[in-house]
Design a protein around this motif. Structure first.
Motif, PDB file in Angstrom:
ATOM      1  N   LYS A 195       0.842  -1.207   0.000  1.00  0.00           N
ATOM      2  CA  LYS A 195       0.000   0.000   0.000  1.00  0.00           C
ATOM      3  C   LYS A 195       0.877   1.256   0.000  1.00  0.00           C
ATOM      4  CE  LYS A 195      -3.642  -0.141   2.592  1.00  0.00           C
ATOM      5  NZ  LYS A 195      -4.533  -0.099   3.801  1.00  0.00           N
ATOM      6  N   LYS A 196       1.961   1.228   0.763  1.00  0.00           N
ATOM      7  CA  LYS A 196       2.831   2.405   0.773  1.00  0.00           C
ATOM      8  C   LYS A 196       3.556   2.574  -0.566  1.00  0.00           C
ATOM      9  CE  LYS A 196       6.182   5.088   3.305  1.00  0.00           C
ATOM     10  NZ  LYS A 196       7.262   5.148   4.297  1.00  0.00           N
ATOM     11  N   ARG A 227       0.496   9.625 -15.428  1.00  0.00           N
ATOM     12  CA  ARG A 227       1.473   8.555 -15.216  1.00  0.00           C
ATOM     13  C   ARG A 227       1.475   8.092 -13.759  1.00  0.00           C
ATOM     14  NH1 ARG A 227       7.895   8.470 -16.955  1.00  0.00           N
ATOM     15  NH2 ARG A 227       8.137   6.214 -16.664  1.00  0.00           N
ATOM     16  N   VAL A 228       1.352   9.030 -12.841  1.00  0.00           N
ATOM     17  CA  VAL A 228       1.220   8.682 -11.418  1.00  0.00           C
ATOM     18  C   VAL A 228       0.060   7.719 -11.221  1.00  0.00           C
ATOM     19  CG1 VAL A 228       0.514   9.571  -9.156  1.00  0.00           C
ATOM     20  CG2 VAL A 228       2.289  10.759 -10.454  1.00  0.00           C
ATOM     21  N   ARG A 229      -1.077   8.076 -11.781  1.00  0.00           N
ATOM     22  CA  ARG A 229      -2.286   7.267 -11.602  1.00  0.00           C
ATOM     23  C   ARG A 229      -2.139   5.881 -12.237  1.00  0.00           C
ATOM     24  NH1 ARG A 229      -6.912   9.852  -9.883  1.00  0.00           N
ATOM     25  NH2 ARG A 229      -6.679  12.094  -9.456  1.00  0.00           N
ATOM     26  N   GLU A 230      -1.493   5.811 -13.397  1.00  0.00           N
ATOM     27  CA  GLU A 230      -1.305   4.517 -14.063  1.00  0.00           C
ATOM     28  C   GLU A 230      -0.356   3.618 -13.275  1.00  0.00           C
ATOM     29  OE1 GLU A 230      -0.002   5.700 -17.906  1.00  0.00           O
ATOM     30  OE2 GLU A 230      -2.035   6.084 -18.671  1.00  0.00           O
ATOM     31  N   LEU A 231       0.702   4.211 -12.724  1.00  0.00           N
ATOM     32  CA  LEU A 231       1.620   3.436 -11.882  1.00  0.00           C
ATOM     33  C   LEU A 231       0.906   2.940 -10.627  1.00  0.00           C
ATOM     34  CD1 LEU A 231       4.788   5.660 -12.268  1.00  0.00           C
ATOM     35  CD2 LEU A 231       4.772   3.182 -12.642  1.00  0.00           C
ATOM     36  N   MET A 232       0.111   3.797 -10.027  1.00  0.00           N
ATOM     37  CA  MET A 232      -0.631   3.401  -8.824  1.00  0.00           C
ATOM     38  C   MET A 232      -1.568   2.232  -9.126  1.00  0.00           C
ATOM     39  SD  MET A 232      -1.643   7.007  -6.952  1.00  0.00           S
ATOM     40  CE  MET A 232      -0.499   7.826  -5.838  1.00  0.00           C
ATOM     41  N   GLU A 234      -1.292  -0.004 -11.494  1.00  0.00           N
ATOM     42  CA  GLU A 234      -0.514  -1.211 -11.762  1.00  0.00           C
ATOM     43  C   GLU A 234      -0.029  -1.849 -10.460  1.00  0.00           C
ATOM     44  OE1 GLU A 234       2.351  -1.924 -15.303  1.00  0.00           O
ATOM     45  OE2 GLU A 234       3.630  -1.229 -13.651  1.00  0.00           O
ATOM     46  N   ILE A 235       0.390  -1.048  -9.514  1.00  0.00           N
ATOM     47  CA  ILE A 235       0.862  -1.580  -8.227  1.00  0.00           C
ATOM     48  C   ILE A 235      -0.297  -2.220  -7.465  1.00  0.00           C
ATOM     49  CG2 ILE A 235       1.855  -0.952  -5.988  1.00  0.00           C
ATOM     50  CD1 ILE A 235       3.235   1.395  -7.659  1.00  0.00           C
ATOM     51  N   ILE A 236      -1.445  -1.547  -7.441  1.00  0.00           N
ATOM     52  CA  ILE A 236      -2.614  -2.093  -6.734  1.00  0.00           C
ATOM     53  C   ILE A 236      -3.061  -3.408  -7.369  1.00  0.00           C
ATOM     54  CG2 ILE A 236      -5.074  -1.711  -6.292  1.00  0.00           C
ATOM     55  CD1 ILE A 236      -4.369   1.281  -5.877  1.00  0.00           C
ATOM     56  N   GLU A 237      -3.103  -3.466  -8.687  1.00  0.00           N
ATOM     57  CA  GLU A 237      -3.531  -4.688  -9.366  1.00  0.00           C
ATOM     58  C   GLU A 237      -2.533  -5.820  -9.143  1.00  0.00           C
ATOM     59  OE1 GLU A 237      -4.104  -3.343 -13.362  1.00  0.00           O
ATOM     60  OE2 GLU A 237      -6.156  -2.608 -12.973  1.00  0.00           O
ATOM     61  N   THR A 238      -1.243  -5.496  -9.152  1.00  0.00           N
ATOM     62  CA  THR A 238      -0.220  -6.517  -8.897  1.00  0.00           C
ATOM     63  C   THR A 238      -0.307  -7.020  -7.466  1.00  0.00           C
ATOM     64  OG1 THR A 238       1.268  -5.537 -10.534  1.00  0.00           O
ATOM     65  CG2 THR A 238       2.259  -6.985  -8.889  1.00  0.00           C
ATOM     66  N   ALA A 239      -0.460  -6.110  -6.522  1.00  0.00           N
ATOM     67  CA  ALA A 239      -0.594  -6.511  -5.119  1.00  0.00           C
ATOM     68  C   ALA A 239      -1.782  -7.451  -4.948  1.00  0.00           C
ATOM     69  CB  ALA A 239      -0.758  -5.279  -4.233  1.00  0.00           C
ATOM     70  N   PRO A 247      -7.850  -1.256  -2.246  1.00  0.00           N
ATOM     71  CA  PRO A 247      -8.911  -0.667  -3.067  1.00  0.00           C
ATOM     72  C   PRO A 247      -8.375   0.356  -4.065  1.00  0.00           C
ATOM     73  CG  PRO A 247      -8.951   0.276  -0.867  1.00  0.00           C
ATOM     74  CD  PRO A 247      -7.949  -0.849  -0.825  1.00  0.00           C
ATOM     75  N   LEU A 248      -8.948   0.373  -5.251  1.00  0.00           N
ATOM     76  CA  LEU A 248      -8.542   1.342  -6.263  1.00  0.00           C
ATOM     77  C   LEU A 248      -8.881   2.767  -5.845  1.00  0.00           C
ATOM     78  CD1 LEU A 248      -9.532  -0.551  -9.536  1.00  0.00           C
ATOM     79  CD2 LEU A 248      -7.212   0.092  -8.839  1.00  0.00           C
ATOM     80  N   SER A 249      -9.809   2.920  -4.917  1.00  0.00           N
ATOM     81  CA  SER A 249     -10.155   4.255  -4.423  1.00  0.00           C
ATOM     82  C   SER A 249      -8.968   4.941  -3.745  1.00  0.00           C
ATOM     83  CB  SER A 249     -11.321   4.161  -3.437  1.00  0.00           C
ATOM     84  OG  SER A 249     -10.976   3.352  -2.326  1.00  0.00           O
ATOM     85  N   LEU A 250      -7.951   4.156  -3.379  1.00  0.00           N
ATOM     86  CA  LEU A 250      -6.752   4.735  -2.761  1.00  0.00           C
ATOM     87  C   LEU A 250      -6.051   5.709  -3.705  1.00  0.00           C
ATOM     88  CD1 LEU A 250      -4.965   4.613  -0.190  1.00  0.00           C
ATOM     89  CD2 LEU A 250      -3.618   2.845  -1.339  1.00  0.00           C
ATOM     90  N   ILE A 251      -6.199   5.498  -5.014  1.00  0.00           N
ATOM     91  CA  ILE A 251      -5.534   6.366  -5.986  1.00  0.00           C
ATOM     92  C   ILE A 251      -5.988   7.807  -5.815  1.00  0.00           C
ATOM     93  CG2 ILE A 251      -5.236   6.877  -8.437  1.00  0.00           C
ATOM     94  CD1 ILE A 251      -5.508   3.855  -8.970  1.00  0.00           C
ATOM     95  N   ASP A 252      -7.293   8.028  -5.848  1.00  0.00           N
ATOM     96  CA  ASP A 252      -7.804   9.397  -5.716  1.00  0.00           C
ATOM     97  C   ASP A 252      -7.435  10.002  -4.371  1.00  0.00           C
ATOM     98  OD1 ASP A 252      -8.940   9.531  -8.231  1.00  0.00           O
ATOM     99  OD2 ASP A 252     -10.922   8.880  -7.570  1.00  0.00           O
ATOM    100  N   SER A 253      -7.565   9.221  -3.299  1.00  0.00           N
ATOM    101  CA  SER A 253      -7.288   9.783  -1.971  1.00  0.00           C
ATOM    102  C   SER A 253      -5.817  10.141  -1.818  1.00  0.00           C
ATOM    103  CB  SER A 253      -7.734   8.818  -0.874  1.00  0.00           C
ATOM    104  OG  SER A 253      -6.979   7.625  -0.899  1.00  0.00           O
ATOM    105  N   MET A 254      -4.918   9.314  -2.366  1.00  0.00           N
ATOM    106  CA  MET A 254      -3.486   9.618  -2.265  1.00  0.00           C
ATOM    107  C   MET A 254      -3.115  10.833  -3.097  1.00  0.00           C
ATOM    108  SD  MET A 254      -1.157   6.195  -2.036  1.00  0.00           S
ATOM    109  CE  MET A 254      -0.938   5.368  -0.452  1.00  0.00           C
ATOM    110  N   VAL A 255      -3.678  10.934  -4.297  1.00  0.00           N
ATOM    111  CA  VAL A 255      -3.371  12.088  -5.149  1.00  0.00           C
ATOM    112  C   VAL A 255      -3.853  13.375  -4.485  1.00  0.00           C
ATOM    113  CG1 VAL A 255      -3.925  13.224  -7.337  1.00  0.00           C
ATOM    114  CG2 VAL A 255      -3.281  10.808  -7.323  1.00  0.00           C
ATOM    115  N   GLU A 256      -5.067  13.365  -3.956  1.00  0.00           N
ATOM    116  CA  GLU A 256      -5.598  14.577  -3.334  1.00  0.00           C
ATOM    117  C   GLU A 256      -4.836  14.929  -2.058  1.00  0.00           C
ATOM    118  OE1 GLU A 256      -7.560  16.637  -4.921  1.00  0.00           O
ATOM    119  OE2 GLU A 256      -7.327  15.124  -6.495  1.00  0.00           O
TER     120      GLU A 256
END
Length: 313
Positions: A195-196, A227-232, A234-239, A247-256
């Motif tokens: 997650k980190k 690119r940030v979002r695409e990398l995020m 890919e990492i979530i899907e691999t994990a 959860p994929l919702s982590l992308i929006d929360s981390m970016v914001e």
């Protein structure tokens, strides 16, 4: 393992900080300010801290520690109840020599290091029953000898190396909270580490690969944000494929959340600009390796890893 996990003294513990840079001095400083018996292993900053103490400039309130337990070697510190490892993983080869003088029969070793693999390394060297990991979600930089600047956040998530939380895990979290450190307990340490990586991989990596950009500059560029979002993703899907659901919702929360940091320079960029070795293998290489040995392709991480190898020489 977990039934045998040692329970050290966490009421009046003796604590060693191995790696007294930004992370070690910040969290060790907060513990010492609360009255804990904290001993800092110092090298380049030893004379400055011995003479002038430790200063933390923090968004949560500045504080100074005029008197600090400074040491040049771990033999001088001696056995402790808790050893906090906060050095960069690029220096891990020194740990087999540094840590033994700090160990008693029930000593816990808590690594606050980035990436994947540091928990495993310490477990192989000193026994899995001693080892815990901590994930630091904090914006801090060392800005001078014995001077730490804390910009935002500060939460630590704790987990056991190979199993669910133990009484000692929760006791350690309570000790941290009593010192004013936001702290929680993770059911699965490896899931928490993945997650980190969702933040560390894109922001630490692109800060260097995109030409020495801070987080605000990265998010101000629509191409880099994508690119940030695409990398995020890919990492979530691999994990997830490796058994670590995020959860994929982590992308929006981390970016914001990152937008609120303003122009923060990630730690890898700070190291790169200072000419220090960057944690290439543990942050980018190890997750790529773990995916590949199970047949999972990570083309976006592979591309970033290759760019960093060129930039880092």
């Amino acid at each position: 393992m977990n039934d045998l996990a040692p329970m050290p003294n966490l009421e009046t513990p003796r604590i060693a900080i191995v790696g007294s840079g930004a992370v070690g001095c910040y969290y060790g400083g907060r513990l010492a300010r609360h009255g804990q018996d904290v001993h800092f292993l110092l090298r380049s900053d030893y004379e400055a801290v011995k003479a002038g103490g430790l200063r933390v400039k923090s968004c949560d309130g500045d504080f100074d520690l005029p008197q600090v337990n400074c040491h040049r070697d771990t033999v001088e510190i001696g056995p402790c109840d808790l050893v906090i490892v906060a050095m960069k993983t690029t220096a891990n080869e020194a740990l087999p020599a540094l840590i033994p003088p700090l160990l008693g029969p029930d000593t816990m070793i808590l690594t606050l290091q980035n990436g994947l693999g540091s928990d495993d390394f310490l477990a192989e060297c000193f026994g899995t029953e001693r080892v815990l990991g901590g994930l630091c979600f904090v914006c801090i930089n060392r800005v001078g000898p014995g001077v730490i600047e804390h910009f935002a956040q500060g939460h630590i998530s704790l987990g056991e190396h190979s199993g669910p939380p133990q009484p000692r895990t929760r006791a350690l979290a309570e000790m941290m909270k009593a010192a004013g450190i936001s702290c929680g307990v993770e059911e699965n340490l490896l899931t928490a580490r993945w997650k980190k990586l969702v933040w560390n991989v894109p922001f630490n990596g692109l800060s260097i690969a995109a030409g020495n950009k801070d987080t605000a500059e990265i998010l101000a560029d629509p191409t880099l944000e994508q690119r940030v979002r695409e990398l995020m993703r890919e990492i979530i899907e691999t994990a997830g494929k490796l058994g670590h659901e995020i959860p994929l919702s982590l992308i929006d929360s981390m970016v914001e959340r990152t937008r609120s940091m303003a122009g923060y320079k990630p730690s890898s960029l700070v190291d790169f600009l200072a000419g220090r070795e960057v944690e290439l293998d543990t942050i980018w290489g190890e997750p790529l390796h773990r995916a590949q040995i199970t047949g999972i392709e990570m083309p976006r991480l592979r591309a970033l890893y290759d760019e960093l190898r060129v930039r880092l020489g």
